[in-house]
Design a protein around this motif. Structure first.
Motif, PDB file in Angstrom:
ATOM      1  N   VAL A 233      45.145 -15.650  30.801  1.00  0.00           N
ATOM      2  CA  VAL A 233      44.663 -16.179  32.077  1.00  0.00           C
ATOM      3  C   VAL A 233      43.327 -15.499  32.366  1.00  0.00           C
ATOM      4  O   VAL A 233      43.287 -14.361  32.835  1.00  0.00           O
ATOM      5  CB  VAL A 233      45.654 -15.911  33.221  1.00  0.00           C
ATOM      6  N   PRO A 234      42.211 -16.169  32.065  1.00  0.00           N
ATOM      7  CA  PRO A 234      40.891 -15.549  32.289  1.00  0.00           C
ATOM      8  C   PRO A 234      40.574 -15.455  33.771  1.00  0.00           C
ATOM      9  O   PRO A 234      41.271 -16.043  34.614  1.00  0.00           O
ATOM     10  CB  PRO A 234      39.936 -16.498  31.559  1.00  0.00           C
ATOM     11  N   ASP A 235      39.508 -14.733  34.089  1.00  0.00           N
ATOM     12  CA  ASP A 235      39.156 -14.558  35.499  1.00  0.00           C
ATOM     13  C   ASP A 235      38.416 -15.763  36.059  1.00  0.00           C
ATOM     14  O   ASP A 235      38.351 -15.934  37.267  1.00  0.00           O
ATOM     15  CB  ASP A 235      38.331 -13.281  35.704  1.00  0.00           C
ATOM     16  N   ARG A 236      37.856 -16.607  35.187  1.00  0.00           N
ATOM     17  CA  ARG A 236      37.145 -17.797  35.643  1.00  0.00           C
ATOM     18  C   ARG A 236      37.572 -18.996  34.798  1.00  0.00           C
ATOM     19  O   ARG A 236      37.974 -18.848  33.659  1.00  0.00           O
ATOM     20  CB  ARG A 236      35.632 -17.618  35.528  1.00  0.00           C
ATOM     21  N   ARG A 237      37.455 -20.169  35.399  1.00  0.00           N
ATOM     22  CA  ARG A 237      37.764 -21.424  34.690  1.00  0.00           C
ATOM     23  C   ARG A 237      39.149 -21.368  34.054  1.00  0.00           C
ATOM     24  O   ARG A 237      39.343 -21.745  32.894  1.00  0.00           O
ATOM     25  CB  ARG A 237      36.701 -21.709  33.628  1.00  0.00           C
ATOM     26  N   ALA A 238      40.119 -20.945  34.844  1.00  0.00           N
ATOM     27  CA  ALA A 238      41.481 -20.791  34.339  1.00  0.00           C
ATOM     28  C   ALA A 238      42.335 -22.034  34.561  1.00  0.00           C
ATOM     29  O   ALA A 238      43.469 -22.091  34.105  1.00  0.00           O
ATOM     30  CB  ALA A 238      42.146 -19.584  34.981  1.00  0.00           C
ATOM     31  N   VAL A 239      41.790 -23.019  35.302  1.00  0.00           N
ATOM     32  CA  VAL A 239      42.504 -24.277  35.524  1.00  0.00           C
ATOM     33  C   VAL A 239      41.565 -25.432  35.183  1.00  0.00           C
ATOM     34  O   VAL A 239      40.349 -25.259  35.081  1.00  0.00           O
ATOM     35  CB  VAL A 239      42.996 -24.412  36.985  1.00  0.00           C
ATOM     36  N   PHE A 240      42.146 -26.629  35.020  1.00  0.00           N
ATOM     37  CA  PHE A 240      41.344 -27.831  34.781  1.00  0.00           C
ATOM     38  C   PHE A 240      40.985 -28.418  36.141  1.00  0.00           C
ATOM     39  O   PHE A 240      41.812 -29.042  36.805  1.00  0.00           O
ATOM     40  CB  PHE A 240      42.121 -28.827  33.928  1.00  0.00           C
TER      41      PHE A 240
END
Length: 231
Positions: free
Chosen positions: A84-91
């Motif tokens: 789960v990255p800190d940015r752009r973790a969802v579509f």
């Protein structure tokens, strides 16, 4: 309990700059492991190296005693590593429900919505319109899958209210998985104990400067000048 994951003598370069300088650290299975450090310390790079989203210049990534250094990120994910990255973790262009369906194709959202009931009235909203904290909740629902064996989360509670953040740390600590978090500061919920041993690896300028249990670091910070005090 599932097995752990570790870096051994890991070096990572971004062009001419070396971000990790021979880092060795272990995240044992029965712990929540925190990679602690300021921005630029190397904690996010270490997490991404474990996930396989950045390549090592040298060194190894070991999981359950097996060298997985050459395995790409998608293969690690297929074998139970949830990043789960800190940015752009969802579509962002998909709705909350569509994002959930990617992880829960059978359409049973009981577990993620029990963990984060705040998402229930947002199911038909596009993920890109959610607040930062709501997006973190949605991204972290992937970690709740029973097939996940290693959770790698970069600042998992960023943007959450204190109450939801505390619930999130309790949720992560309760998973039957190896949990590795990248944080700027040691979360109070882990410093005070969350039902599992919490291990800390503090990084500065791409090197590990402290490894031990969270209680040891908390003791050091209370008796000495903390590197995280406001400047």
């Amino acid at each position: 309990m599932r097995g752990g994951i570790e870096l051994r003598e890991a070096r990572v370069r971004y062009g001419p700059l070396e971000a990790l300088h021979g880092v060795t650290l272990a995240a044992p299975a029965a712990t929540v492991t925190v990679l602690l450090g300021r921005n630029g310390a190397g904690r996010t790079t270490a997490l991404r190296a474990l996930a396989g989203t950045v390549a090592l210049t040298s060194g190894t990534v070991v999981r359950d005693g097996r060298d997985i250094t050459r395995r790409p990120a998608h293969e690690r994910a297929a074998n139970g590593v949830c990043f789960v990255p800190d940015r752009r973790a969802v579509f962002s262009s998909l709705t909350v429900a569509e994002n959930l369906r990617l992880s829960y194709p059978a359409g049973d959202f009981t577990r993620p919505l029990d963990a984060y009931p705040e998402l229930r009235p947002l199911l038909h909203r596009r993920a890109g319109t959610l607040s930062g904290g709501e997006q973190r909740m949605l991204a972290l629902t992937r970690a709740l899958l029973p097939t996940v064996e290693v959770v790698l989360a970069d600042e998992p509670t960023q943007g959450m209210s204190p109450a939801v953040a505390a619930r999130t740390y309790a949720l992560l600590a309760g998973l039957d998985a190896c949990v590795v978090l990248a944080e700027q500061r040691l979360p109070p919920a882990l410093r005070e104990g969350a039902g599992r041993t919490a291990v800390v690896h503090e990084l500065r300028r791409g090197a590990v400067v402290f490894s031990g249990e969270a209680g040891e670091l908390a003791g050091e910070l209370s008796s000495a000048r903390t590197p995280y005090a406001p400047e």
